[in-house]
Write an enzyme that holds these catalytic residues in place. Structure first.
Site, PDB file in Angstrom:
ATOM      1  N   HIS A   1      24.784  36.132  21.962  1.00  0.00           N
ATOM      2  CA  HIS A   1      23.695  37.141  22.591  1.00  0.00           C
ATOM      3  C   HIS A   1      22.788  35.808  23.567  1.00  0.00           C
ATOM      4  O   HIS A   1      22.695  35.844  24.694  1.00  0.00           O
ATOM      5  CB  HIS A   1      22.499  37.798  22.011  1.00  0.00           C
ATOM      6  CG  HIS A   1      23.402  38.957  21.900  1.00  0.00           C
ATOM      7  ND1 HIS A   1      22.573  40.103  20.452  1.00  0.00           N
ATOM      8  CD2 HIS A   1      24.175  39.571  22.475  1.00  0.00           C
ATOM      9  CE1 HIS A   1      23.012  40.757  20.620  1.00  0.00           C
ATOM     10  NE2 HIS A   1      24.767  40.745  21.404  1.00  0.00           N
TER      11      HIS A   1
ATOM     12  N   PHE B   1      25.777  40.858  14.420  1.00  0.00           N
ATOM     13  CA  PHE B   1      26.436  39.009  14.618  1.00  0.00           C
ATOM     14  C   PHE B   1      25.312  39.213  16.186  1.00  0.00           C
ATOM     15  O   PHE B   1      26.229  37.564  16.821  1.00  0.00           O
ATOM     16  CB  PHE B   1      27.659  38.583  14.557  1.00  0.00           C
ATOM     17  CG  PHE B   1      28.706  39.309  13.642  1.00  0.00           C
ATOM     18  CD1 PHE B   1      27.493  38.961  11.612  1.00  0.00           C
ATOM     19  CD2 PHE B   1      28.892  39.767  13.308  1.00  0.00           C
ATOM     20  CE1 PHE B   1      28.381  39.456  10.972  1.00  0.00           C
ATOM     21  CE2 PHE B   1      30.651  40.247  11.994  1.00  0.00           C
ATOM     22  CZ  PHE B   1      29.445  40.527  10.934  1.00  0.00           C
ATOM     23  N   CYS B   2      25.450  39.657  16.772  1.00  0.00           N
ATOM     24  CA  CYS B   2      24.524  38.837  18.625  1.00  0.00           C
ATOM     25  C   CYS B   2      25.547  38.743  18.749  1.00  0.00           C
ATOM     26  O   CYS B   2      25.800  38.387  19.580  1.00  0.00           O
ATOM     27  CB  CYS B   2      23.359  37.585  17.396  1.00  0.00           C
ATOM     28  SG  CYS B   2      22.516  37.929  17.068  1.00  0.00           S
ATOM     29  N   ALA B   3      26.532  39.645  18.805  1.00  0.00           N
ATOM     30  CA  ALA B   3      27.311  40.324  20.098  1.00  0.00           C
ATOM     31  C   ALA B   3      27.665  41.111  19.482  1.00  0.00           C
ATOM     32  O   ALA B   3      29.271  41.915  19.658  1.00  0.00           O
ATOM     33  CB  ALA B   3      28.672  39.051  18.997  1.00  0.00           C
TER      34      ALA B   3
END
Length: 461
Positions: free
Chosen positions: A133, A377-379
Site C-alpha cells: 500500500h 500484508f498491506c497488499a
C-alpha cells in the site's frame, strides 16, 4: 566505533546465522509451560537489530548533541556523524554524485515525500497491483493521477502490459517494488529503468524488502529514486531513506515546514533551503541515521572471496527447505505471482485449507514458538488476485535465520494438517488467541506493559 562481526562463511547450508542479531537466542514461553528458542520468521515485517548496529548506536548516544544546531563538542560530533551517515548510505546504494539522500521515518514516509515532488504537468504515476500500500496510496495524491496495471501470470507479459500503459499517455514515474513483500519474488530493475526511460518517465523502486537482501546500485541500474526502511534493514531505530535525483526534490514544496529547512524567515515570508535540508525540518533522528549506515556497512561485509553475496545462498537454502517441506502437505498451498520469476529473497507465502490465517499464526506462536505474519500484508489487491481475501501466511528469513527455523515451521505445519493443534483457539478483538492462555508475558519480559500483554478473552469484541 563498533566493529563488524565476521560473517559465517558456510552459508550454503544455512546451519548458522550469517550475522549476530539481538534476540537471536531469545526463549519464549509456550502454552504447555516449556520455553523454546524463538524462531523469528517475520523478518519482512521488522528485522531485529544487528548486534554491531546496536553496538554502534550505544557508542554514539553518549556523544550525541543537537545536529546542525550547536557549537558544543557533542553537537559538532553529532553533526559530523549525521552527515557521514548520509554519505555512507549514498555509497551503499550506488548513488550518483548529484543525488540527494534524505532521511525520513520509513519507506512510507519517503514515498509520500517523493509523491509530493512529482511535478505537475509531467504526467501520471504507473504502478502494478502487486505493490505494498505504501507504493499505491501516495501516488493517488499526485497532480497527474495514478494508474494501476494488473500483473500477468509471467514477468514477460507483465512488462508487456507496463509497456502498453506507458505508451498510452504521458507518464512521469513508474513506481515498482524491488521485491514483493508478500512472496519475495524480485523484478529485473535495469529492465524496468530502461522501460521507463524509453517512454520519458523515471523509475522509483520501493526497496524496503530488497535492500536487506540484495545489493543496490542506482547508477548502474539506472534507477532514479529508491526508498528503504531501517526497521527492515536490521536497524530498527525509526529512520528511513529516500535517495534520488535532486531536481524534483529541490523544486518541491518542503515536506515539513519548520526549523532547519530554511535559509531566511521573516514574519510574512520564507526562503526555503535546497538539498536534503529542505525536507528534513526539525531535529533529525541521529541514532536512526547512524544505524542505517552501520547496517549497510555490516551487510557489505557479506561477500565471499569470489565477490558473491553470502545472503543469496543462505536465503535460497532456507526458502527451498520450506518449499520442499510443505510440497507434500495436503491443503498447504505456497503462493507466487509470476510463473517465470527466477529470483526471490527469503520469503515464503502460503495458505492452509480449513484454517484462518490468524488461527495458524496463533497456533505456531503458542505451541511452537514460531513467529510468522498472517493477514493481507498491506497488499490487499494482490491477495484479492490470489483469491485469498481473508489473507494468508508469510514466513520470512534474514541473516539471523538458521536451517532449524525452517525445519521447525515445516514440522509444526505437518502436525497441524495431520492431527490439528493441541489447544483450542478463537477469534478475539485483538485477533486469534488461545482459549485458555495463562502465560504472563509481562513477567516473562520483565517489563511493566500496562496490562497490554494480558490475554484477550475469547468472544471479546
Amino acid at each position: 566505533m563498533s566493529t563488524i562481526e565476521t560473517p559465517v562463511r558456510d552459508a550454503s547450508c544455512a546451519q548458522a546465522p550469517l550475522l549476530a542479531v539481538l534476540g537471536g537466542d531469545l526463549h519464549v514461553p509456550l502454552l504447555d509451560g516449556r520455553r523454546v528458542r524463538y524462531a523469528n520468521l517475520d523478518y519482512a515485517a521488522t528485522a531485529p537489530a544487528l548486534a554491531s548496529v546496536a553496538e554502534r548506536v550505544n557508542h554514539v548516544l553518549p556523544l550525541a548533541g543537537s545536529v546542525h544546531r550547536g557549537a558544543g563538542v557533542p553537537s559538532q560530533v553529532a553533526s559530523a556523524l549525521y552527515e557521514a551517515a548520509r554519505a555512507s548510505v549514498a555509497r551503499a546504494v550506488g548513488a550518483r554524485a548529484d543525488d540527494l539522500v534524505v532521511f525520513t521515518r520509513n519507506t512510507t514516509d519517503a514515498t509520500n515525500l517523493l509523491a509530493s515532488a512529482v511535478p505537475a504537468g509531467a504526467g501520471d504515476v504507473v504502478t502494478l497491483d502487486v505493490e505494498h500500500h505504501a507504493n499505491l496510496l501516495p501516488w493517488q495524491r499526485t497532480a497527474g493521477g495514478h494508474r494501476c496495471v494488473a500483473h500477468a501470470a509471467t514477468i514477460e507479459e507483465t512488462f508487456s502490459r507496463l509497456e502498453d500503459a506507458l505508451a498510452a499517455r504521458p507518464t512521469a514515474l513508474l513506481a515498482l517494488t524491488g521485491t514483493s513483500n508478500v512472496t519475495g519474488e524480485t523484478l529485473p530493475l535495469q529492465r524496468a529503468a530502461d522501460l521507463a526511460h524509453r517512454h520519458g518517465a523515471r523509475l522509483f523502486v520501493d526497496a524496503a524488502q530488497l535492500a536487506p537482501h540484495r545489493a543496490i546500485a542506482l547508477s548502474a541500474l539506472g534507477v532514479d529514486y529508491v526508498a528503504l526502511s531501517g526497521h527492515k534493514l536490521y536497524a530498527p531505530y525509526g529512520s528511513g531513506v529516500l535517495v534520488g535525483r535532486r531536481d524534483w526534490l529541490d523544486a518541491a514544496p518542503p515536506y515539513l515546514a519548520g526549523g532547519g529547512a530554511v535559509r531566511e524567515v521573516t514574519t510574512d515570508s520564507v526562503d526555503w533551503a535546497t538539498g536534503p535540508a529542505r525536507h528534513e525540518a526539525g531535529t533529525p533522528n541521529l541514532a536512526g541515521a547512524v544505524a542505517i549506515a552501520a547496517a549497510f556497512e555490516a551487510l557489505a561485509a557479506l561477500a565471499d572471496e569470489d565477490g558473491s553475496d553470502l545472503r543469496h545462498a543462505h536465503e535460497r537454502a532456507l526458502r527451498q527447505r520450506v518449499l520442499d517441506g510443505i510440497a507434500d502437505l495436503p491443503g498447504v498451498h505456497p503462493l507466487s505471482i509470476w510463473d517465470d520469476a527466477d529470483d526471490a529473497i527469503g520469503v515464503v507465502a502460503f495458505a492452509v485449507d480449513g484454517y484462518a490465517p490468524g488461527h495458524v499464526g496463533a497456533y505456531l506462536s503458542a505451541e511452537h514458538g514460531i513467529g510468522v505474519r498472517d493477514g493481507r500484508f498491506c497488499a490487499h489487491p494482490l491477495l484479492a488476485a490470489f483469491g485469498r481475501p481473508e489473507g494468508a501466511l508469510r514466513a520470512s528469513f534474514g541473516v539471523g535465520s538458521r536451517l532449524e527455523d525452517a525445519d521447525r515451521l515445516v514440522a509444526a505445519l505437518r502436525q497441524l494438517v495431520e492431527r490439528g493443534p493441541d489447544h483450542a483457539y478463537c477469534a478475539s478483538q485483538s485477533g486469534w488467541v488461545p482459549e485458555h492462555d495463562t502465560r504472563d508475558l509481562a513477567a516473562w519480559a520483565g517489563l511493566d506493559l500496562g496490562g497490554a500483554a494480558k490475554p484477550t478473552p475469547c468472544g471479546a469484541g
